[in-house]
Each structure stands twice: as C-alpha cells, then as structure tokens.
Design an enzyme around this catalytic site. Structure first.
Site, PDB file in Angstrom:
ATOM      1  CD  GLU A  48       7.923   7.462  12.819  1.00  0.00           C
ATOM      2  OE1 GLU A  48       7.342   7.528  13.904  1.00  0.00           O
ATOM      3  OE2 GLU A  48       8.997   6.848  12.646  1.00  0.00           O
ATOM      4  N   PRO A  72       0.078   2.962  -1.638  1.00  0.00           N
ATOM      5  CG  PRO A  72       0.717   1.910  -3.631  1.00  0.00           C
ATOM      6  CD  PRO A  72       0.346   1.628  -2.205  1.00  0.00           C
TER       7      PRO A  72
END
Ligand code: COS
Length: 379
Positions: free
Chosen positions: A362, A127
């Site tokens: 990514e 997070p």
C-alpha cells in the site's frame, strides 16, 4: 475529546476478539505452514458479519463505522495478518468503485461481493511500476463500444479467487496523468490469465499472484468515473485503505507484544522471571508506548474518513508509523523470546515474518514520507 469507544464499538471489538481467539488463532499456524487460502475462515467471517467491512449497508455491507472497521482489522491481524489481508481485499477493491463509480456499477459489483459471496482484486502494481504508479504500461484502447486492455499486474492479493479486477490502465498512446483510467474487468473475460501463487516470506495464508491481460475486451460502461479520472480515483482509494493497513500493522504489533509480555513473566533466568530485569522492562515499555501512539494515529485517520474529510497526511502517518512500529515490536518480541523466538512453534516467529510486508505494501514507507513531505510543502 473522548477517547472511549461507544457501546457498539466496544461490542464489535469484543466480538471480533472472541472470534479471532476461537476461530483464527487455533488455525493460523496451519494455514501459514500449508500456504493455503483460509476459505473456511472466510466463510465464518461472512457469517459473523466481519467481511466486506468497507462496503456500506446500502450495497449489502455490514454498515459499520470506519473505527469499527479498524478495530476488527486490528483484531484479525493480531490473530493472523494473512487472514486479515485476504479478508480486507474486497474492501480495498471496493474503494475505487465507491470513490468514483456510478450507482449502477456500485450495485452490480459491490452486490456481487456482499450478496453472492464473491472476491475482487485491486490491480495497480506492475512488474516495472510499483512506487511509480505513473510509470505503468498497462493500456486500454477504445474499439467501437468497448475498450481493449493489455498489460500485466503483479503482487495482486486474492487474484486467484477474484471474480473481477479493479484495474488502473493508461489510454493507449497518451503519456500524462489525465489519461489514467480505472476499469472493472471480469475474471472470465477471454485474455485474462492469473499466474501461480507467489511463495512469500509472510502472509502465507493470503494468495498473491500476477494477472496478465491480453487483448481483453471490456465494455465501456465498466470505466469507473470518467476517462482520465483513474489516477485520482486510485489515489483516493489508497487514502481510504492506508489507515486500515495501519490497523493491520497495529494488530501484528499488539499480538507480538502480548505474547512477549506473557512470556517474560513465565521465563525464568538467574532465579527470577525475565520481566523483573530492567532491560526487558524497557523493551516492554517502548513496545507499549509505540503501539499506543500507532493506535492514536490510526484512530485519528479513520475518524477523518468517517467525517468524510479524509486526510492524505493522516492516512500516511497511520500506515507508516504503525508499520515501522510493528517491525520494531516484532523484532524486540523475538529478542525477548530469545532462541525460542526463532523457532516456528512459538508465535513471534510468524509475527516477525508477517510484519515486514507492512512497510512495503500500500505504498512503501519511503513513499509515505514522500507523500507526507509533499503535503507539508504545499503552498
Ligand atoms: N488523493 C487525491 N489526489 C491525489 C492523491 C490522493 N491521495 N495523491 C495524489 N493526488 C493527485 C495530486 O494532487 C495530483 O493532482 P494534480 O495533477 O491535479 O496536481 C495528481 O494526483 C498527481 O499526483 P503527484 O504529482 O503527487 O504524482 P506523482 O507521480 O509525483 O506521485 C505517488 C504519486 C508517488 C504519491 C503515487 O504514485 C503513490 O502513491 N505511489 C505508491 C503506490 C502504492 O501505494 N502502491 C501500492 C500498491 S497497492 S497494495
């Protein structure tokens, strides 16, 4: 220099294209609308040998070359980027094990994916630590012959289906990069909790969820490589994965372009097909040109992977350029469809929603530029 695909690659591409046209395109919209995991498609992909593409034959993978892998992913994403993402998550999870794992770990865990039909998940993002991997707070601590894992990972593809997680965690109490560790965590270990599926803008047939690890005990033999190797193992894994993320973006761009091209020839305004107007022709020409440039970058990056000389720069070029291209192409494709492009019944609305994540996952495209610039400025 030979730009032609060899016979095997041509056959693989044709087979993947047929599979996508017959088995994915007809159901892509349904899975997207229902936000459902395409289990049946995953099973068919396994049957056709179009699964676990990044896993070598010796561990039960299809044993295809990297270019064939990219060709299949491009085709799959042309049909549905959510399905392509779910289908390639096993390869992403396999890369850290292939890059740094012992023979024993490779046989045990990759064998589960190939011989037992299981799923795995690559657990890196947290997070509070997305781009800033070193800022992560998930930790492991040695207790006797085991490690105890604590932390939370988020945006994890296939988390809901994973049989095991490939996790990056810091050694507790240490601050620097050499304390990062790649570790394999069994899903059914006590203290592993998978959160609910996220509701997403696109890639809706791919499951994304958080995973929390609370006092999870992991055997020390599940460390991939040596203690402290984890950061580089994960970065090397991303260098393997980013060209394939580029291939996925390429597929989305190609699909949107094909749809827009066909529509521009059918749609009539002012008494002629809109493809006869130069304004539309220039858009189509720009789409085709940038897709071709993306394809060359993706193929160059996978060529270098195949030669076992992976290039950090080539991987980032491919991922960044192809996903920026995809976003531009889908935007123009919606424009060519006009009002219909905004309606769910037409294909470009889904391509438009699916493309956005490709500039983010990514490694965001800003991070790709950071990576590229770092390489350029190296002494
Ligand atoms: N291959 C091999 N080694 C690599 C590497 C790669 N692709 N990338 C970095 N390294 C090495 C560096 O060479 C450096 O080694 P030394 O300490 O021996 O010099 C070390 O790893 C640390 O690298 P760096 O100093 O560049 O680390 P930073 O924290 O400054 O930056 C970035 C790292 C930003 C590039 C990294 O955190 C990153 O890629 N972030 C994005 C993460 C991401 O892609 N998330 C998506 C989640 S997966 S879907």
């Amino acid at each position: 220099m030979d730009f032609t695909l060899n016979e095997e690659q041509q056959a693989i591409k044709a087979m993947a294209r047929d599979f996508v046209n017959n088995e994915i395109m007809p159901v892509a919209r349904k899975y997207d609308e229902e936000e459902a995991f395409p289990e049946e498609v995953m099973s068919s992909l396994r049957e056709y040998g179009l699964f676990n593409l990044g896993i070598p034959e010796e561990y039960g993978g299809p044993g295809i070359d990297k270019l064939s892998h990219a060709l299949i992913i491009e085709e799959m994403a042309r049909g549905c980027a959510g399905i392509a993402t779910s289908a390639d998550a096993n390869s992403l999870s396999a890369y850290p094990i292939l890059v740094g794992g012992s023979e024993e770990l490779k046989k045990k865990y990759l064998g589960r994916l190939t011989h037992e039909g299981k799923y795995a998940a690559f657990a890196l993002t947290e997070p509070q630590a997305g781009s800033d991997v070193m800022g992560m707070t998930t930790t492991i601590e040695r207790v006797g012959d085991e490690f105890v894992l604590n932390g939370e990972k988020c945006f994890i593809t296939n988390a809901t289906h994973a049989n095991f997680f490939v996790v990056l965690a810091k050694l507790k109490g240490e601050q620097v990069s050499k304390t990062f560790n790649a570790i394999i965590v069994e899903r059914d270990s006590e203290g592993v909790n998978v959160g609910p599926k996220e509701k997403k803008l696109g890639l809706r047939s791919s499951d994304t969820a958080s995973v929390t690890f609370e006092e999870v005990r992991v055997p020390s033999q599940n460390i991939i490589g040596q203690i402290g190797d984890g950061f580089k193992i994960f970065m090397k894994a991303l260098s393997q994965a980013r060209p394939m993320a580029g291939a996925q973006a390429l597929g989305v761009a190609q699909g949107a372009y094909e749809a827009a091209l066909a529509y521009s020839k059918e749609r009539k305004q002012f008494g002629k097909a809109i493809a006869d107007f130069q304004g539309i022709q220039f858009m189509l020409a720009d789409m085709a040109m940038s897709i071709e440039a993306s394809r060359l970058l993706v193929h160059k990056a996978v060529y270098l992977l195949q030669k076992d000389t992976p290039s950090i720069t080539a991987a980032s070029f491919a991922k960044c350029f192809a996903s920026d291209t995809a976003m531009k192409v889908v935007t123009d494709a919606v424009q060519i469809f006009g009002g219909y492009g905004y309606i769910r019944e037409y294909p470009v609305e889904k391509y438009f929603r699916d493309a956005k994540i490709m500039q983010i996952y990514e490694g965001t495209n800003q991070i790709q530029r950071v990576v590229i610039a770092k390489e350029l400025l190296k002494v």
